[in-house]
Each structure stands twice: as structure tokens, then as C-alpha cells.
Design a protein around this motif. Structure first.
Motif, mmCIF file in Angstrom:
data_model
loop_
_atom_site.group_PDB
_atom_site.id
_atom_site.type_symbol
_atom_site.label_atom_id
_atom_site.label_comp_id
_atom_site.label_asym_id
_atom_site.label_seq_id
_atom_site.Cartn_x
_atom_site.Cartn_y
_atom_site.Cartn_z
ATOM 1 N N ASP A 1 32.208 61.044 32.690
ATOM 2 C CA ASP A 1 31.305 61.560 33.741
ATOM 3 C C ASP A 1 32.021 62.595 34.596
ATOM 4 N N ALA B 1 32.618 70.253 34.710
ATOM 5 C CA ALA B 1 32.213 71.384 33.853
ATOM 6 C C ALA B 1 30.922 72.009 34.379
ATOM 7 N N GLU B 2 30.042 71.177 34.932
ATOM 8 C CA GLU B 2 28.732 71.682 35.355
ATOM 9 C C GLU B 2 28.684 72.131 36.814
ATOM 10 N N ALA B 3 29.753 71.830 37.577
ATOM 11 C CA ALA B 3 29.716 72.141 39.023
ATOM 12 C C ALA B 3 29.854 73.637 39.257
ATOM 13 N N PRO B 4 29.233 74.165 40.336
ATOM 14 C CA PRO B 4 29.408 75.580 40.659
ATOM 15 C C PRO B 4 30.869 75.862 40.981
ATOM 16 N N ARG B 5 31.373 77.048 40.573
ATOM 17 C CA ARG B 5 32.800 77.357 40.725
ATOM 18 C C ARG B 5 33.124 77.914 42.113
ATOM 19 N N SER C 1 29.920 68.424 43.268
ATOM 20 C CA SER C 1 28.857 67.815 42.461
ATOM 21 C C SER C 1 28.342 66.536 43.131
ATOM 22 N N THR D 1 24.471 65.210 44.710
ATOM 23 C CA THR D 1 23.714 64.187 43.969
ATOM 24 C C THR D 1 23.731 62.792 44.594
ATOM 25 N N SER E 1 34.553 64.576 33.800
ATOM 26 C CA SER E 1 34.703 65.855 33.071
ATOM 27 C C SER E 1 33.393 66.612 33.043
ATOM 28 N N LYS E 2 32.309 65.879 32.800
ATOM 29 C CA LYS E 2 31.003 66.528 32.677
ATOM 30 C C LYS E 2 30.586 67.159 34.014
ATOM 31 N N ARG E 3 30.772 66.393 35.076
ATOM 32 C CA ARG E 3 30.379 66.908 36.398
ATOM 33 C C ARG E 3 31.198 68.145 36.766
#
Ligand code: AMP
Length: 488
Positions: free
Chosen positions: A107, A113-117, A42, A46, A109-111
Motif C-alpha cells: 500500500d 507512486a500515485e501521490a502528487p510530486r 496521500s 484520504t 509503495s502504491k500510494r
């Protein structure tokens, strides 16, 4: 040493092993590996394309460890900041470090959760690149950032690993210091590279002694890393002994003077454990001298030695002109070696002043006074300046004074430590006001403490305030600190 690679290895070998315990939360090595990879992925998409570090703001949450490793994997250095700092101080650190972003546990945790696996392609790490930047009190009123590279950190870790011979995968390290203090680097990395468990005590745990003992009783700690002040606090309870922590193998101390009675009580109460004194400033990566203390050493010295320098690192005692002093003669302690920082972030002049004189190798003038005995054993006897240690916290008195002088209504201010048994126990501020109006001393004290708390961490806010019309002067016209000390 490939520090991040060594930690990741445990994630692949023993993914279910516990890497971190903090309150009710546990993090396994497998989770640490995955989460730090995803966070790095992530960050890689960014973060701006420069080398700016990432400020990691939190306390003892597992996300702190994930953030440190994720940031490193993304090719950056991290700046650890504890949430107990006031907002103004955090803003100063963010400014001075020119950080690319600030990551809180939320932040992170959120990143994740949203990151490509999928595993990111990670940039190779340059050992000479900054690994972390730790900010310490600066005499001008603003914190200064000590840049430590992965190479610096490797020197420290390799030394400690060789000396202590930790049992791989079978140690529990106590984490007492916040991650914003470099003492925590000792427990954090020694634990993670040896596949150990880092056991954090949180500020909630420490706020209540009964709770602290309950937490320690279930910790299974084998390697204790703390300031001497913290161990002294624990020793206040007679239950703090081997029966409470039967697995204890060693106590590692750093950061401030280790009083002989603390070392002696630990040797008595934990007969199976060893007790070590280590010494070093943040600028020389945590610690660079060590000694195992026994009853004989305690009997021989009223002030304990801090140890022998690690192999490959030199300690020199200098006089005021920078010339080396012979054994037994006190002077300023200079450290020279591959463990020494390259300097303070964005402060070339200050860096030039204190990180010079190395004849090629990196060196640091500590400002500590001390001497080497004829066997090469180092003793620290005091400071050349107004830096003190209060409960292990490094404080420049000038930092507090500068912040006090910024307050409306303050003409001048001097801060001194209040000593107990010869050691700083609290802070006292002597203040000359521009005019005091009708306010009582108590009202003024409360107002000043309130104002200072907005810019300084709680441990830097003086307990006592003494309001004066003038300061006593020395013969050469400077405020007479000794005379002020007599008022305490
Ligand atoms: P810090 O950068 O917070 O680790 O603080 C470093 C300073 O703490 C050193 O320059 C010393 O003044 C002091 N210090 C560290 N370890 C010891 C020790 N074992 N004994 C006495 N003073 C110490």
C-alpha cells in the motif's frame, strides 16, 4: 525534541547516507524524506477527519520506516503490527485501535507512486499527541494498546542521547526486535535521529543460524540492541566475537533478565565494547534505568542490577497498600515521570488502576517486584502476577488461558512456563476437556495447537499439553498452580 524534523534534517544534509538496510534492500535518508512526505500527502487527502491512528502491517521492510514517518507527518499515530501475527489477532488490534486504515508495504509503495510530486503542507505536531500505540499481551485474552506520545518518546531519546553520546552519522544500529515490540523503538529512533544506519535482521535471517552469522558479519554493527536471549543465541557460536564485528562499540540490552554469564561472555569476547543493562516496560517508553556492566559488577552480584533511573524520573518501591518502602526492602516497582504513557487505548478502567498514584505526575504500577539499594540502584526480582517473558516476548499467561477456554471441547485451562535454569524456556498447558472421545493425547495436542495458532502468535502457543480430569485445589478452593508446576 522535534523527532520527525531531526530525521528529515539528515535527508536534506546527507540524502545519500543509508538510513536502513533490510536483506538486499537499502533506503537512503533522501529517499526516506521524499517517500514519507509523499505518503503523508496521500494520507492527508484520504484519511477521515478524526484523530484515529493508522495500523502499519509488515515486517522489516524499508516501507515500514516510510510508513511510520508518513503517518506522523500526516498528524496521526501509528500502530506497528508484525505480519507474523495471526489474522484474528491483527483484527482484534485493528478493532481496538479503531484505526483509520491499514498500510502494508505494498500500500505504501502504491500510494507513493500515485501521490502528487509536490511537498505537502504538513500540520504542526503537538508533542502531547500520540506518536505510536504498541499492543502487548493482555490478561483477558485480548491485546492492550499502550499509547506513547511524542513527548514521552522525546524524554527517552534525550536521555539515551546524552548518556551514550552516539557518533552522529557514524553508527550502525542492530535492529533485532520486530517493530511491534517497543525494544525496536530504541534502535529505530536512536539510529534515525543520529543519522545512523538501522541494520535489520529479518525473520528469515534468524531462522537459520549459519545465515544469521553471515548477515552479522557484513553488518558493520557498532551499537547492538537486542534482548539478552538473542545475544545468548549468537554466543552459541565461538565465532561471535570482536573479529566478526570489529566495529562494535556497545551492547544495549532490555526487555528481560540479563544473565550474568551472557554479560560476562560479551565482555570477554568484545573487549573494546561496553555492555549495558537497561530496564523498562512499554508503558514507560522502552527503558528508564541503565547501568554499564563491568567485571567488578558481575563479580559482586549473582543477579544483575538493572541500573539507575534516568534523571527526572522516579522509581518507588511500594508495599501492597501503596506505601513507599525503604532501600533494600522488596516491593512493587512504581515509575513516575514524563516518560510514562497516558494509558491503554480505550480501556479507562484498567488505565485508572495501573496509571494512578502519581501525585500529579504520570505514574505506572509495573507489577514488577524489586528493590533499590542504598545507592539508588534498582534490582528486579520477579513479578506480582502471571506475566512472563519468553525469549524476550511479554506474555500474560491469562491471555493464553482465555484463548484456550474459547476452544470447543475445553472446560478449563491453566498455562505455566516450563523453567530451565530458573528462566522460562517453553510453555505448558494443563487442560480439562468436556469429553475427549477416542482421540489420543497427540491428536488432541495437534488439534489444540492448530486452533490456538489461529488466534495467538506462535510464541504464545504452548509446546506441551497435559490433559487432566481435574486441577489440584488450594485450601481456599483455587486451582493450585504450584502443584501443577510439580507435574512438569
Ligand atoms: P515490555 O513491555 O515487553 O518491554 O516488557 C516489560 C517487562 O519486561 C518489565 O515489566 C519487566 O518485567 C521485564 N524487563 C524489562 N527489562 C528488564 C531487565 N533489564 N531485567 C529484568 N526484567 C526486565
Amino acid at each position: 525534541m522535534d523527532i520527525v524534523g531531526s530525521i528529515d534534517r539528515w535527508g536534506r544534509l546527507t540524502p545519500d547516507r543509508i538510513a536502513h538496510v533490510s536483506g538486499a534492500r537499502k533506503l537512503t535518508y533522501g529517499e526516506l524524506l521524499d517517500a514519507s512526505d509523499f505518503l503523508a500527502a496521500s494520507l492527508l487527502v484520504t484519511l477521515p477527519e478524526n484523530a484515529s491512528p493508522v495500523l502499519v502491517l509488515g515486517h522489516k521492510e524499508p516501507e515500514m520506516l516510510i510508513a511510520f514517518l508518513g503517518v506522523l507527518k500526516a498528524g496521526r499515530a501509528y500502530v506497528p503490527v508484525d505480519t507474523s501475527l495471526p489474522r484474528t489477532r491483527i483484527a482484534q488490534i485493528a478493532n481496538r485501535s479503531e484505526c483509520a486504515t491499514i498500510l502494508t508495504p505494498e500500500d505504501v509503495s502504491k500510494r507513493i507512486a500515485e501521490a502528487p510530486r509536490e511537498r505537502p503542507r504538513l500540520p504542526p505536531r503537538d508533542p502531547g499527541a500520540p506518536h505510536y500505540v504498541i499492543f502487548t499481551s493482555g490478561s483477558t485474552g485480548e491485546p492492550k494498546g499502550v499509547v506513547i506520545t511524542s513527548a514521552n518518546l522525546s524524554v527517552f531519546l534525550n536521555w539515551m542521547l546524552a548518556e551514550q553520546r552516539f557518533a552522529n552519522g557514524d553508527e550502525v544500529f542492530l535492529n533485532q526486535a520486530p517493530f511491534s515490540f517497543d525494544l525496536s523503538v530504541m534502535d529505530l529512533y536512536l539510529s534515525l535521529v543520529t543519522g545512523g544506519t538501522l541494520f535489520s535482521v529479518t525473520k528469515e535471517d534468524v531462522s537459520n543460524l549459519k545465515r544469521l552469522y553471515e548477515v552479522l558479519a557484513v553488518s558493520s554493527v557498532t551499537t547492538w540492541v537486542s534482548t539478552p536471549s538473542f545475544a545468548q543465541l549468537c554466543l552459541a557460536d565461538s565465532q561471535f566475537r570482536e573479529e566478526l564485528l570489529p566495529g562494535m562499540r556497545r551492547f544495549l540490552f532490555c526487555g528481560e533478565t540479563l544473565p550474568p554469564f551472557v554479560a560476562g561472555a560479551l565482555l570477554d569476547r568484545f573487549p573494546s565494547a561496553s555492555v549495558w543493562n537497561t530496564y523498562g516496560p512499554t508503558e514507560a517508553t522502552v527503558a528508564m534505568t541503565s547501568i554499564r556492566l563491568d567485571k567488578e559488577t558481575l563479580a559482586r552480584h549473582s543477579s544483575l542490577p538493572v541500573g539507575f533511573p534516568m534523571p527526572g524520573v522516579q522509581v518507588e518501591i511500594m508495599d501492597e497498600s501503596g506505601s513507599p518502602m525503604p532501600p533494600g526492602t522488596p516491593g512493587e516497582i512504581l515509575i513516575r515521570g514524563a516518560n510514562v504513557s497516558s494509558g491503554y487505548l480505550g480501556q479507562p478502567e484498567l488505565s485508572e488502576r495501573v496509571f494512578s498514584g502519581g501525585n500529579g505526575a504520570a505514574s505506572y504500577r509495573t507489577g514488577d517486584l524489586g528493590y533499590l539499594d542504598s545507592t539508588g540502584l534498582l534490582f528486579v526480582t520477579g513479578r506480582m502476577d502471571d506475566q512472563i517473558k519468553l525469549s524476550g516476548y511479554r506474555i500474560e499467561l491469562g491471555d493464553i488461558e482465555a484463548n484456550l477456554r474459547e476452544l470447543p471441547g475445553v472446560r478449563d485451562a491453566i498455562v505455566l512456563p516450563v523453567l530451565k535454569n530458573g528462566r522460562p524456556d517453553a510453555l505448558a498447558a494443563f487442560v480439562i476437556l468436556l469429553g475427549r472421545g477416542e482421540a489420543s493425547d497427540l491428536e488432541l495436542l495437534l488439534a489444540m495447537r492448530g486452533e490456538l495458532s489461529k488466534s495467538l502468535p506462535a510464541y504464545m502457543v504452548p509446546k506441551r499439553f497435559i490433559f487432566l480430569e481435574t486441577f489440584p485445589m488450594t485450601a481456599n478452593g483455587k486451582a493450585n498452580r504450584d502443584k501443577l508446576g510439580e507435574l512438569l
